[in-house]
Motif scaffolding. Structure first.
Motif: not given
Length: 187
Positions: A100-110
């Motif tokens: 979940d933390a990885r997905r959230e980070h990826r969304a913010r990075y995108s």
């Protein structure tokens, strides 16, 4: 000129002068009004530009806040996962939290990829890559995939990477703050 013509000429000039002064006054008033409208229009354009810049800067600032938070959360979950791995206590809940933390980070990075200046994106990209590199190492260690291609694919190597990431996270935050004018320190 005869004595009858002079008063007629004077009367004619008086009438023409009176009419001309009315026309001239009207023309000057129209010109002043046009100038006022032009200045007003320029001021509205400047105000719209300023508002657009303010909204854009606020969007970038918000993007920075969310990315910084997501990066710190991802880093924290990597560290938590590492401790669970070391203690041989990795559960599905621990795995889910990390994912979940990885997905959230990826969304913010995108989102950051579409909003932030290139010099800031370069720093953010380095943090993103390193977080995902550590994630990959920990996931391979969790699934028992033998490490053969990197020396630092061990629990100790992963911990060293996690702790070393603090410096990059600090530099990312410093670069983002400098980008929005919060701090003026030099790079």
């Amino acid at each position: 000129m005869s004595s009858t013509v002079v008063p007629l000429v004077i009367a004619f000039l008086g009438i023409v002068g009176t009419l001309a002064s009315g026309i001239m006054t009207q023309w000057l008033a129209a010109k002043a009004k046009a100038k006022e409208l032009d200045q007003s229009a320029r001021q509205r354009v400047q105000e719209r530009q300023h508002e657009t810049e303010r909204v854009t800067m606020e969007a970038v600032r918000s993007c920075y806040v969310m990315l910084n938070t997501a990066s710190l959360d991802f880093h924290s979950e990597l560290n938590h996962f590492w401790h669970a791995l070391r203690a041989d206590r990795v559960t599905d809940d621990v795995r889910a939290r990390l994912d979940d933390a990885r997905r959230e980070h990826r969304a913010r990075y995108s989102e950051a990829q579409m909003r932030v200046p290139d010099d800031v994106l370069t720093v953010i990209d380095g943090v993103h890559r390193r977080l995902n590199r550590i994630y990959g190492v920990l996931k391979r260690l969790d699934s028992g995939i033998p490490s053969g291609w990197e020396d630092d694919e061990s629990l100790d190597g992963a911990h060293h990477q996690i702790m070393g990431l603090w410096e990059q996270l600090t530099e990312m935050r410093r670069t983002m703050r400098r980008s929005i004018g919060v701090t003026q320190d030099s790079p």
